[in-house]
Design a protein around this motif. Structure first.
Motif, short mmCIF file in Angstrom:
data_model
loop_
_atom_site.label_atom_id
_atom_site.label_comp_id
_atom_site.label_asym_id
_atom_site.label_seq_id
_atom_site.Cartn_x
_atom_site.Cartn_y
_atom_site.Cartn_z
N ALA A 25 -6.45 7.42 6.89
CA ALA A 25 -5.93 8.56 6.11
C ALA A 25 -6.79 9.75 6.55
O ALA A 25 -7.70 10.17 5.85
CB ALA A 25 -6.05 8.30 4.62
N SER A 28 -8.54 12.64 4.62
CA SER A 28 -9.36 12.39 3.42
C SER A 28 -10.54 11.46 3.64
O SER A 28 -11.35 11.26 2.72
CB SER A 28 -8.49 11.79 2.31
N GLN A 39 -9.13 4.21 2.02
CA GLN A 39 -8.60 5.46 1.47
C GLN A 39 -7.07 5.43 1.48
O GLN A 39 -6.42 5.79 0.50
CB GLN A 39 -9.12 6.64 2.30
N GLU A 43 -4.50 5.59 -1.67
CA GLU A 43 -3.47 6.62 -1.82
C GLU A 43 -2.07 6.01 -1.98
O GLU A 43 -1.10 6.74 -2.18
CB GLU A 43 -3.47 7.55 -0.60
N ARG A 251 -2.02 12.40 5.50
CA ARG A 251 -2.05 12.53 4.04
C ARG A 251 -0.97 11.64 3.42
O ARG A 251 -0.03 12.15 2.76
CB ARG A 251 -1.77 13.98 3.62
N GLY A 253 -0.87 9.79 0.86
CA GLY A 253 -0.73 9.90 -0.59
C GLY A 253 0.05 11.13 -0.99
O GLY A 253 0.84 11.10 -1.94
N ARG A 257 3.52 11.24 -3.07
CA ARG A 257 3.56 11.96 -4.35
C ARG A 257 4.61 13.07 -4.34
O ARG A 257 5.35 13.25 -5.29
CB ARG A 257 2.18 12.56 -4.61
#
Ligand code: G3P
Ligand code: MG
Length: 267
Positions: A25, A28, A39, A43, A251, A253, A257
């Motif tokens: 990821a 992050s 990570q 996520e 990214r 996650g 989202r």
């Protein structure tokens, strides 16, 4: 039981949520580390892409660049160092002090962690210059020993056509994907032809190449498509709308989202 050589090709598996974490990821956590895999899992991603190279003594490790300088405390060429020498380097502190002490993982370590988390893997074979055949061969030998039969099939990808041909020969059971970079002059037609001749089931495209027409042409020719590196939910929604099967993101996650196609995501 760990992987045994199956004689028949396994289909390119469905990627959960149609999202793979890129180098773990990478937005992050330090790229291509075990912390990055954790990570991505945290996520909500259930699949990651990472890069594999060989140490001087022939051990597959997870690393992107030919040189150590950008993402470790070391300098010079990775291919000149043994595993013992590489393990003296810090591969996390450059990203943030909380990651200090993170090591360059071996492929064995990465696969063991992912299997324990119930995650899938896209192994990108990224040979140092002149090491395509041995990088593919040794990486897939390690994967066969350390990737359990109960886990979803590994997806093997590479920009390197020699590495893909070797992967096809030594691990014919695992699905493969051609990596098509925008700088390399690929067209939909040349991608489809080359991927087909190498026995790939997937084509992973640079975001710059991922037009609606190109995605449609790859899909119509029977290839699974994935696009990297996509960090915008708006762009992800457009690609999914066009029929892209997976998105490779720094990214994961945020896509899970924010992308409207993922509104049913629950974990
Ligand atoms: O496998 C997709 C992507 O990782 C290819 O580019 O340079 O990030 O390894 P790179
Ligand atoms: Mg990669």
């Amino acid at each position: 039981m760990m992987g045994s050589a199956a004689s028949t090709k396994v289909a390119y598996p469905p990627i959960p949520h149609r999202v793979m974490g890129h180098r773990g990821a990478a937005a992050s956590a330090p790229e291509n580390t075990l912390a990055g895999a954790r990570q991505a899992f945290g996520e909500g991603a259930r699949w990651i892409e990472f890069d594999v190279k060989l140490t001087a003594d022939g051990v597959p490790v997870i690393f992107h660049d030919d040189r150590l300088d950008r993402v470790t405390s070391g300098h010079g060429l990775l291919a000149d160092r043994t595993l013992v020498e590489l393990r003296e380097l810090d591969a996390g502190g450059w990203f943030g002090p909380q990651f200090q002490g993170e090591l360059i993982p071996t492929l064995e370590e990465m696969l063991t962690l992912l299997a324990s988390l119930g995650m899938g893997a896209n192994i990108e074979i990224k040979p140092c210059p002149g090491r395509a055949v041995e990088t593919a061969r040794r990486s897939l030998d390690v994967a066969r020993v350390h990737w359990p039969d109960f886990a979803p099939p590994l997806v093997v990808s590479s920009f390197d056509l020699i590495a893909l041909a070797e992967a096809r020969d030594v691990a014919p059971e695992w699905p493969m994907a051609l990596l098509a970079d925008g700088a390399d002059g690929w067209t939909a037609e040349t991608m489809v032809t080359k991927a087909g001749s190498l026995g790939c089931q997937g084509i992973h495209l640079d975001n710059a190449l991922a037009t609606k027409t190109c995605i449609a042409a790859c899909g119509a020719a029977g290839f699974i498509t994935a696009v990297w590196t996509v960090n915008s939910a708006v762009r992800a929604d457009a690609l999914w709308e066009w029929g892209v099967d997976a998105i490779i993101s720094d990214r994961p996650g945020a896509l899970l989202r924010d992308a409207s196609s993922q509104t049913n995501f629950r974990e």
